[in-house]
Motif scaffolding. Structure first.
Motif, short mmCIF file in Angstrom:
data_model
loop_
_atom_site.label_atom_id
_atom_site.label_comp_id
_atom_site.label_asym_id
_atom_site.label_seq_id
_atom_site.Cartn_x
_atom_site.Cartn_y
_atom_site.Cartn_z
N PHE A 215 5.22 -3.00 -12.94
CA PHE A 215 7.47 -2.80 -13.11
C PHE A 215 7.53 -2.05 -11.17
O PHE A 215 8.24 -2.91 -10.59
CB PHE A 215 7.34 -2.05 -13.71
N THR A 216 6.67 -1.78 -10.23
CA THR A 216 6.83 -1.00 -8.94
C THR A 216 6.49 -2.55 -8.29
O THR A 216 7.59 -2.56 -6.86
CB THR A 216 6.45 0.16 -9.01
N LEU A 217 5.79 -3.01 -8.26
CA LEU A 217 5.36 -4.18 -7.51
C LEU A 217 6.22 -4.92 -7.57
O LEU A 217 6.82 -5.89 -7.31
CB LEU A 217 3.68 -4.58 -7.16
N ARG A 218 6.90 -5.45 -8.65
CA ARG A 218 7.35 -6.30 -9.40
C ARG A 218 8.79 -6.13 -8.51
O ARG A 218 9.54 -7.43 -7.86
CB ARG A 218 7.81 -6.62 -10.61
N VAL B 142 -2.85 -6.19 -12.76
CA VAL B 142 -3.79 -5.72 -11.03
C VAL B 142 -4.53 -4.88 -12.47
O VAL B 142 -4.60 -4.95 -13.47
CB VAL B 142 -2.23 -4.03 -11.05
N GLU B 143 -5.59 -4.41 -11.80
CA GLU B 143 -7.19 -4.26 -11.56
C GLU B 143 -7.31 -3.17 -11.19
O GLU B 143 -7.12 -2.90 -10.45
CB GLU B 143 -8.45 -4.90 -10.90
N LEU B 144 -7.72 -1.96 -11.85
CA LEU B 144 -7.66 -0.53 -12.06
C LEU B 144 -9.15 0.15 -11.68
O LEU B 144 -10.00 -0.96 -12.70
CB LEU B 144 -7.30 0.74 -12.83
N GLN B 145 -9.64 0.72 -10.54
CA GLN B 145 -11.25 0.40 -10.61
C GLN B 145 -11.56 2.17 -10.25
O GLN B 145 -10.32 3.06 -9.82
CB GLN B 145 -12.21 -0.47 -9.21
N ARG B 146 -12.64 2.27 -10.88
CA ARG B 146 -13.06 4.25 -10.76
C ARG B 146 -13.33 4.07 -9.93
O ARG B 146 -13.64 3.61 -8.91
CB ARG B 146 -13.58 4.11 -11.98
N SER B 147 -13.97 5.16 -8.89
CA SER B 147 -14.35 5.76 -7.72
C SER B 147 -15.87 4.72 -7.34
O SER B 147 -16.13 5.15 -6.59
CB SER B 147 -13.98 7.43 -7.64
N ASP B 148 -16.76 4.78 -8.91
CA ASP B 148 -17.85 3.79 -8.48
C ASP B 148 -17.58 2.30 -8.06
O ASP B 148 -18.45 1.87 -8.17
CB ASP B 148 -18.92 4.35 -8.82
N THR C 157 1.15 -1.58 -0.24
CA THR C 157 -0.02 -0.06 0.28
C THR C 157 1.00 1.54 -0.16
O THR C 157 0.52 2.37 -0.97
CB THR C 157 -1.27 -0.69 1.21
N ARG C 158 1.48 0.95 1.05
CA ARG C 158 2.97 2.79 1.12
C ARG C 158 3.71 2.89 -0.45
O ARG C 158 3.72 3.81 -1.10
CB ARG C 158 3.21 2.22 1.78
N MET C 159 4.00 1.79 -1.41
CA MET C 159 4.89 1.71 -2.33
C MET C 159 3.34 2.48 -3.50
O MET C 159 4.02 3.63 -4.31
CB MET C 159 5.06 0.40 -3.29
N VAL C 160 2.27 2.15 -3.72
CA VAL C 160 1.10 2.51 -4.56
C VAL C 160 0.91 4.30 -4.32
O VAL C 160 0.53 4.63 -4.74
CB VAL C 160 0.00 1.40 -4.46
N ARG C 161 0.63 3.87 -2.90
CA ARG C 161 0.22 5.18 -2.84
C ARG C 161 1.85 6.94 -3.42
O ARG C 161 1.44 7.06 -3.66
CB ARG C 161 0.01 5.91 -1.38
N ALA C 162 3.11 5.86 -2.93
CA ALA C 162 3.93 6.74 -3.13
C ALA C 162 4.45 6.57 -4.45
O ALA C 162 4.51 7.70 -5.66
CB ALA C 162 5.70 6.42 -2.63
N PRO D 129 -2.47 -8.28 -2.91
CA PRO D 129 -2.85 -9.47 -3.89
C PRO D 129 -3.52 -10.64 -2.80
O PRO D 129 -3.45 -11.14 -2.37
CB PRO D 129 -1.05 -9.88 -4.46
N ASP D 130 -4.33 -11.20 -3.70
CA ASP D 130 -5.12 -11.91 -3.61
C ASP D 130 -4.53 -13.32 -3.92
O ASP D 130 -3.54 -13.13 -4.01
CB ASP D 130 -6.76 -12.00 -4.81
N ASP D 131 -4.83 -14.58 -3.58
CA ASP D 131 -4.49 -15.93 -4.35
C ASP D 131 -4.83 -16.72 -5.13
O ASP D 131 -3.63 -17.52 -5.54
CB ASP D 131 -5.92 -16.91 -2.71
N GLN D 132 -5.06 -15.25 -6.18
CA GLN D 132 -4.31 -15.73 -7.77
C GLN D 132 -3.29 -14.79 -8.10
O GLN D 132 -2.92 -14.23 -9.18
CB GLN D 132 -5.23 -15.66 -8.77
N ASN D 133 -2.59 -13.75 -7.06
CA ASN D 133 -0.76 -12.38 -7.22
C ASN D 133 -2.17 -11.81 -8.33
O ASN D 133 -1.47 -11.05 -8.53
CB ASN D 133 -0.47 -13.40 -7.79
N LYS D 134 -3.51 -11.17 -7.47
CA LYS D 134 -4.19 -10.19 -8.71
C LYS D 134 -4.18 -9.17 -7.33
O LYS D 134 -4.72 -9.30 -6.40
CB LYS D 134 -5.21 -10.61 -9.24
N LEU D 135 -3.89 -7.91 -7.77
CA LEU D 135 -4.36 -6.57 -7.04
C LEU D 135 -4.91 -5.60 -7.36
O LEU D 135 -4.88 -5.77 -8.75
CB LEU D 135 -3.12 -6.01 -6.76
N VAL D 136 -6.66 -5.66 -7.08
CA VAL D 136 -7.31 -4.24 -6.66
C VAL D 136 -6.83 -3.18 -6.79
O VAL D 136 -6.81 -2.66 -5.48
CB VAL D 136 -8.85 -5.17 -6.74
#
Length: 609
Positions: free
Chosen positions: A289-292, A302-308, A221-226, A258-265
């Motif tokens: 690249f950052t999380l790697r 990775v799955e990127l989601q909108r605010s809704d 989480t800290r790296m994503v925020r950074a 990340p979930d058990d399929q190594n996917k991050l939402v």
């Protein structure tokens, strides 16, 4: 603030198997602090297993001021996510105003503390402690690391709280301070990734932006925020992000896993709601690249989601590699060096094969070379003549002639002439002329044409070696000044002058080897790492990895090798180191092995770049 010391009170350890750990080492808030007399340090905490989490203990009832100061400093080296335990040692404005994430000051050893007679009146409920030490680095609010070499001298004030009659800290310095060994245990260096202003092979180019985050405190989480906040100050302007300005995690999102399929939402706020699919893919590539770089196994998707909460885009590792040319790009096919006959020769990078002259004029021996640089596409090279006075550029096409030199030096001796050249990721060629009467740093666009002199307004000394990173944004320079030879990293800025002619400047030079005073060789060895040969004051020659920010990365260092004159590494960290040793000739070091001789006669080993 903080301290690296052996806790002298109660401790308990639990070893766990999770990635970031979920057990605890309880640190006692009762480290010994002198009420008077000489300065004393508190012994450093031994390096902990990466799967052990460290927590501090709260202050005990009726603890004296010395114990409160020691416990607070101890608590700052723990893995409390928001320094909850450390805050239990505070009162008044210190409790309301203290911002531990503003900075981290790193001292060579644990901060030493003693009572200041002035400002201390136990009867009136006042105690003043002075903290001292030698500052070796600072991590700012952007998580950027910067070496330092200055005295640390701050005070901590304690008061007896009226309601509880307990001693608490009510005035303290900003941020956090700790000793170097605790910093190395508590923090980890990770690359954030942004894009350069040019493309390579039809794909965006990336540039690494190293930062330090707390190792065991929700680093994902800290790296994503950074990453979302954009490049650090030093890199800002030379790198761009595809996240729209103001993009942040959706309000209420506290942790990403990340979930058990190594996917991050990754749920985002409304600033990113309307980006195109192509731009969203670029955002996803930056995250992957950052999380790697952060996690041993990286994140597969990775799955990127909108605010809704609706899906913005989904990207996996393979798709990310199609978006951008990450790191050095294509893996080098060969290692190169100059053989005993002055020819440029090559051998397969996987080590399976004997050295052979390169195709074309650079491999014939008609012109003898002392050093060379091979283009990153491995279809051409630049060679410096044996006396160092001329540089040629030739292709690897059989039958091609060498042509006229593209650069000439008037230096009086070989040591005062041209350095080994270097190619950047844009295809431009760099070389320094060490002529004392006319020192120049030159760049040839696409390796041809009239050399352009790069401006170096902050350079104080003479360039002895040049290596440009694959990203084309950063340049490493070995600089000699007043008898000392050190490694500096500069940022490359490209612009046009008032007549529209291209101009290049090297700005914001910073030391990458603050503890070495005699650097003899270096090479890029990763996206933000170099391998350096040098020595400390009064020491012997050593080889070590360093980060571009001047810090020492975790992990093993290269096996020792005596008499190293030149070193070559690939930005692809899977490939072996190659060196020129006075005693053994051209030698190679594969992972987990010892140096092995390739040929007894040869100099100037290089990888493409």
């Amino acid at each position: 603030m903080g301290a690296d010391r052996e806790g002298r009170g109660r401790r308990r350890r639990m070893r766990v198997g999770a990635y970031v750990g979920c057990g605890a080492v309880l640190l006692a808030g009762c480290a010994s602090m002198p009420d008077e007399g000489d300065l004393r340090g508190v012994e450093s905490t031994p390096r902990q297993d990466a799967q052990v989490r460290v927590y501090a203990l709260p202050p005990r009832e009726d603890a004296p001021p010395s114990e409160i100061v020691g416990g607070f400093l101890e608590a700052l080296t723990s893995d409390d996510p928001d320094y909850e335990t450390a805050r239990l040692y505070l009162a008044g404005k210190a409790l309301s105003d203290w911002q531990p994430n503003a900075s981290t000051t790193v001292l060579g050893e644990a901060p030493r503390a003693r009572v200041e007679p002035r400002g201390t009146s136990e009867a009136d409920g006042d105690f003043l402690y002075r903290l001292t030490g030698q500052e070796v680095a600072r991590v700012d609010a952007q998580h950027a690391y910067e070496p330092a070499d200055e005295a640390y001298n701050e005070t901590v004030h304690l008061t007896r709280v009226k309601d509880t009659k307990q001693w608490r800290i009510d005035r303290l310095p900003p941020g956090v301070v700790m000793g170097e060994s605790d910093f190395q245990r508590t923090y980890v260096s990770v690359n954030k990734y942004y894009f350069t202003s040019f493309a390579r092979a039809g794909r965006l180019g990336t540039v690494a932006d190293p930062v330090y985050v707390r190792r065991e405190v929700d680093p994902v989480t800290r790296m994503v925020r950074a990453l979302l906040k954009g490049p650090t100050r030093w890199l800002n302007g030379a790198a761009r992000t595809s996240f729209p300005p103001g993009t942040a995690l959706k309000k209420g999102v506290r942790s990403l896993t990340p979930d058990d399929q190594n996917k991050l939402v990754v749920p985002l706020n409304g600033k990113a709601d309307h980006v195109t699919r192509g731009r969203c893919n670029e955002m996803g590539a930056q995250l992957l690249f950052t999380l790697r770089d952060l996690m041993p196994t990286g994140v597969d998707e990775v799955e990127l989601q909108r605010s809704d909460g609706s899906q913005l885009c989904v990207l996996d590792e393979g798709e990310a590699d199609n978006v951008a040319s990450h790191g050095a790009g294509e893996r080098a096919g060969y290692e190169y060096f100059v053989d005993g006959e002055g020819r440029l020769v090559r051998m397969p990078a996987d080590g399976d094969g004997e050295p052979k002259p390169v195709p074309g004029a650079l491999g014939t021996g008609d012109t003898e070379f002392r050093s060379a640089a091979v283009g990153r596409d491995e279809d051409r090279a630049a060679g410096v003549s044996k006396d160092g006075s001329e540089m040629y550029v030739g292709s690897f096409a059989s039958g091609d002639s060498l042509g006229d030199p593209v650069v000439h030096s008037e230096g009086a001796t070989p040591g005062d002439r041209l350095t080994t050249p270097s190619w950047d990721g844009r295809g431009d060629l760099w070389v320094a002329d060490r002529n004392p009467s006319d020192p120049r740093l030159l760049v040839l666009q696409d390796g041809a044409g009239e050399p352009l002199e790069a401006r170096t307004p902050e350079l104080d000394g003479r360039i002895k070696a040049v290596r440009v990173a694959a990203d084309g944004v950063r340049i490493a320079l070995i600089v000699e000044r007043k008898g000392k030879v050190a490694l500096f990293i500069g940022r490359i800025e490209r612009d046009s002058d008032s007549q529209g002619e291209p101009s290049v400047s090297i700005v914001e030079l910073r030391s990458a080897t603050p503890r070495l005073e005699d650097v003899t060789a270096m090479s890029w060895a990763g996206d933000s790492r170099l391998v350096v040969v040098g020595r400390e004051s009064g020491g012997v020659q050593q080889m070590r990895y360093v980060q571009v920010d001047g810090s020492m990365p975790d992990g093993p260092q290269p096996a020792p090798l005596t008499g190293v004159k030149e070193i070559a590494a690939s930005e692809d960290e899977r490939l072996p180191l190659v060196a020129h040793s006075e005693e053994d000739g051209i030698v190679r070091l594969s992972s987990g092995s010892q140096w092995q001789t390739v040929v007894s006669e040869g100099t100037a080993p290089v990888y493409p770049g």
